[in-house]
Design a protein around this motif. Structure first.
Motif, short mmCIF file in Angstrom:
data_model
loop_
_atom_site.label_atom_id
_atom_site.label_comp_id
_atom_site.label_asym_id
_atom_site.label_seq_id
_atom_site.Cartn_x
_atom_site.Cartn_y
_atom_site.Cartn_z
N LEU A 59 96.37 95.69 72.68
CA LEU A 59 94.91 95.58 72.83
C LEU A 59 94.20 95.64 71.47
N PRO A 60 92.98 95.07 71.40
CA PRO A 60 92.24 95.05 70.13
C PRO A 60 91.80 96.44 69.70
N LEU A 64 76.79 90.37 65.75
CA LEU A 64 77.82 91.17 66.38
C LEU A 64 79.01 91.32 65.43
N TYR A 65 79.46 92.58 65.25
CA TYR A 65 80.58 92.88 64.37
C TYR A 65 81.63 93.67 65.13
N ARG A 101 83.47 83.86 77.20
CA ARG A 101 84.63 84.34 77.94
C ARG A 101 85.55 85.18 77.04
N GLU A 102 85.77 84.72 75.79
CA GLU A 102 86.60 85.47 74.85
C GLU A 102 85.92 86.77 74.44
N LEU A 103 84.61 86.73 74.28
CA LEU A 103 83.87 87.93 73.92
C LEU A 103 83.97 88.97 75.03
N GLN A 104 83.87 88.53 76.27
CA GLN A 104 84.00 89.44 77.42
C GLN A 104 85.41 90.04 77.46
N ALA A 105 86.42 89.21 77.18
CA ALA A 105 87.81 89.70 77.15
C ALA A 105 87.99 90.73 76.04
N LEU A 106 87.35 90.52 74.90
CA LEU A 106 87.41 91.46 73.79
C LEU A 106 86.78 92.80 74.18
N LYS A 107 85.63 92.74 74.82
CA LYS A 107 84.96 93.96 75.28
C LYS A 107 85.83 94.72 76.29
N GLU A 108 86.39 93.99 77.24
CA GLU A 108 87.24 94.64 78.25
C GLU A 108 88.49 95.24 77.61
#
Length: 99
Positions: A29-30, A45-46, A66-73
């Motif tokens: 995970l990130p 956004l950073y 979609r990628e931003l949402q995946a990053l947040k999750e």
């Protein structure tokens, strides 16, 4: 008394496996957290993370929603796993003292 020790040893082994599993998932995970900076009236956004006691700010631009949402999750899930890992390690310490 033997049966209780057996149960504690089994629980300790289960906790070791859970620890390995959480560590494996955390690596996938990130790292870091998302932060919004306001510069000259615009929001940017950073992705903020630390490495070797240095804080890194990586600008997140042009990322599809979609990628931003995946990053947040992923960030939320990583924090959840880190909390669970901490609980597992605390339980392992308690059981180790008893054994």
């Amino acid at each position: 008394m033997r049966s209780m020790m057996g149960v504690l040893q089994e629980e300790f082994i289960r906790l070791k496996e859970a620890e390995k599993s959480y560590l494996r998932e955390i690596k996938k995970l990130p790292r870091g957290s998302l932060q919004v900076k306001k510069i000259k009236g615009h929001d940017y956004l950073y992705l903020v993370s630390s490495k070797n006691s240095r804080i890194r700010y990586r600008y997140v631009r042009g990322v599809p929603e979609r990628e931003l949402q995946a990053l947040k999750e992923g960030i939320v899930l990583r924090k959840k796993y880190q909390t669970l890992l901490k609980e597992v390690r605390n339980n392992m310490k308690r059981i180790a003292k008893i054994i």
